[in-house]
Design a protein around this motif. Structure first.
Motif, PDB file in Angstrom:
ATOM      1  N   MET A   1       0.838  -1.185   0.000  1.00  0.00           N
ATOM      2  CA  MET A   1       0.000   0.000   0.000  1.00  0.00           C
ATOM      3  C   MET A   1       0.882   1.247   0.000  1.00  0.00           C
ATOM      4  O   MET A   1       1.901   1.300   0.676  1.00  0.00           O
ATOM      5  N   HIS A   2       0.453   2.260  -0.781  1.00  0.00           N
ATOM      6  CA  HIS A   2       1.168   3.531  -0.835  1.00  0.00           C
ATOM      7  C   HIS A   2       0.189   4.642  -0.463  1.00  0.00           C
ATOM      8  O   HIS A   2      -0.752   4.917  -1.210  1.00  0.00           O
ATOM      9  N   GLU A   3       0.381   5.260   0.683  1.00  0.00           N
ATOM     10  CA  GLU A   3      -0.479   6.363   1.078  1.00  0.00           C
ATOM     11  C   GLU A   3      -0.132   7.590   0.252  1.00  0.00           C
ATOM     12  O   GLU A   3       1.038   7.902   0.026  1.00  0.00           O
ATOM     13  N   LEU A   4      -1.172   8.301  -0.213  1.00  0.00           N
ATOM     14  CA  LEU A   4      -0.934   9.415  -1.117  1.00  0.00           C
ATOM     15  C   LEU A   4      -2.061  10.421  -1.009  1.00  0.00           C
ATOM     16  O   LEU A   4      -3.235  10.049  -0.949  1.00  0.00           O
ATOM     17  N   ALA A  14       5.726  11.507  -8.276  1.00  0.00           N
ATOM     18  CA  ALA A  14       6.746  10.579  -7.793  1.00  0.00           C
ATOM     19  C   ALA A  14       6.218   9.151  -7.676  1.00  0.00           C
ATOM     20  O   ALA A  14       7.005   8.210  -7.505  1.00  0.00           O
ATOM     21  N   LEU A  15       4.892   8.981  -7.775  1.00  0.00           N
ATOM     22  CA  LEU A  15       4.289   7.672  -7.514  1.00  0.00           C
ATOM     23  C   LEU A  15       4.671   6.585  -8.520  1.00  0.00           C
ATOM     24  O   LEU A  15       4.955   5.452  -8.109  1.00  0.00           O
ATOM     25  N   PRO A  16       4.687   6.839  -9.839  1.00  0.00           N
ATOM     26  CA  PRO A  16       5.019   5.748 -10.763  1.00  0.00           C
ATOM     27  C   PRO A  16       6.356   5.085 -10.471  1.00  0.00           C
ATOM     28  O   PRO A  16       6.459   3.851 -10.498  1.00  0.00           O
ATOM     29  N   ARG A  22       8.553  -1.125  -6.251  1.00  0.00           N
ATOM     30  CA  ARG A  22       7.960  -2.099  -5.322  1.00  0.00           C
ATOM     31  C   ARG A  22       7.248  -3.230  -6.039  1.00  0.00           C
ATOM     32  O   ARG A  22       7.330  -4.382  -5.638  1.00  0.00           O
ATOM     33  N   TRP A  23       6.558  -2.932  -7.134  1.00  0.00           N
ATOM     34  CA  TRP A  23       5.681  -3.917  -7.756  1.00  0.00           C
ATOM     35  C   TRP A  23       6.042  -4.260  -9.197  1.00  0.00           C
ATOM     36  O   TRP A  23       5.482  -5.197  -9.754  1.00  0.00           O
TER      37      TRP A  23
END
Length: 212
Positions: A1-4, A14-16, A22-23
């Motif tokens: 899980m990535h809190e955003l 920055a999320l991609p 990680r995945w």
């Protein structure tokens, strides 16, 4: 899980890279973050509330869509799903700003669908009716009535699990649009037949709530 915080543009951008580390590769984006406004008329809303609704519902959708689009265009196949709302095609007095933000999501997604023709990216718009997500509490908004209980008694509420299945089914079919729940399907038909009649029906239902 990535809190955003979806309204944080730099965090979204920055999320991609974070997800890829990680995945691995990303092949799809389903964006459903959204909040409602307090149940009140536009004249009684402050600009801080208006900006908050648009920052989550509109800016958050735009940031995620635009950020992940180049990533998905580089994949053999990709899919973007943005969740609008029944309120995105049908005006609901007392939720005018919410509806306007979701109408913007509708046109953004439909425009992107046209722009992605001939690419490997598919695009789907989703229009839920009532879904048991406790959106009022999650938005920090007091509900004027226990609408979840009322809708459940009428058999019109959709469970989150059913909504998720319908969205995934739509992705698999490369659907242009997905309507979630019998209420959304009924009002979509009525609005296309007679927009003014459909809007009047909803306005009548909302009148007593707004006059409290």
């Amino acid at each position: 899980m990535h809190e955003l915080n979806v309204a944080d543009k730099s965090g979204v951008q920055a999320l991609p890279a974070t997800v890829a580390r990680r995945w691995g590769a990303v092949d799809g984006l389903v964006h459903c973050a959204g909040i409602i406004q307090p149940f009140t008329r536009l004249k009684d809303l402050d600009f801080e509330t208006i900006d908050r609704v648009f920052s989550v519902n509109w800016s958050g959708t735009l940031y995620l869509t635009k950020t992940f689009l180049p990533v998905l265009l580089d994949r053999p196949e990709g899919h973007i799903v943005n969740v609008s709302s029944m309120g995105g095609f049908l005006p609901v007095p007392g939720q005018t700003i919410y509806g306007a933000s979701k109408a913007a999501v509708k046109l953004l997604t439909e425009g992107l669908h046209a722009e992605c023709e001939g690419t490997t990216v598919r695009v789907t718009s989703v229009f839920p009716g009532g879904v048991a997500t406790n959106i009022g509490a999650n938005s920090g908004v007091a509900m004027p009535v226990d609408e979840a209980a009322a809708a459940r008694q009428a058999g019109r509420i959709t469970t989150p699990e059913r909504a998720a299945r319908d969205i995934l089914d739509g992705m698999e079919r490369d659907a242009y649009r997905v309507l979630i729940g019998s209420d959304a399907r009924m009002m979509d038909r009525l609005y296309r037949l007679s927009p003014r009649r459909a809007a009047g029906l909803i306005a009548t239902k909302m009148k007593d709530l707004l006059n409290r």
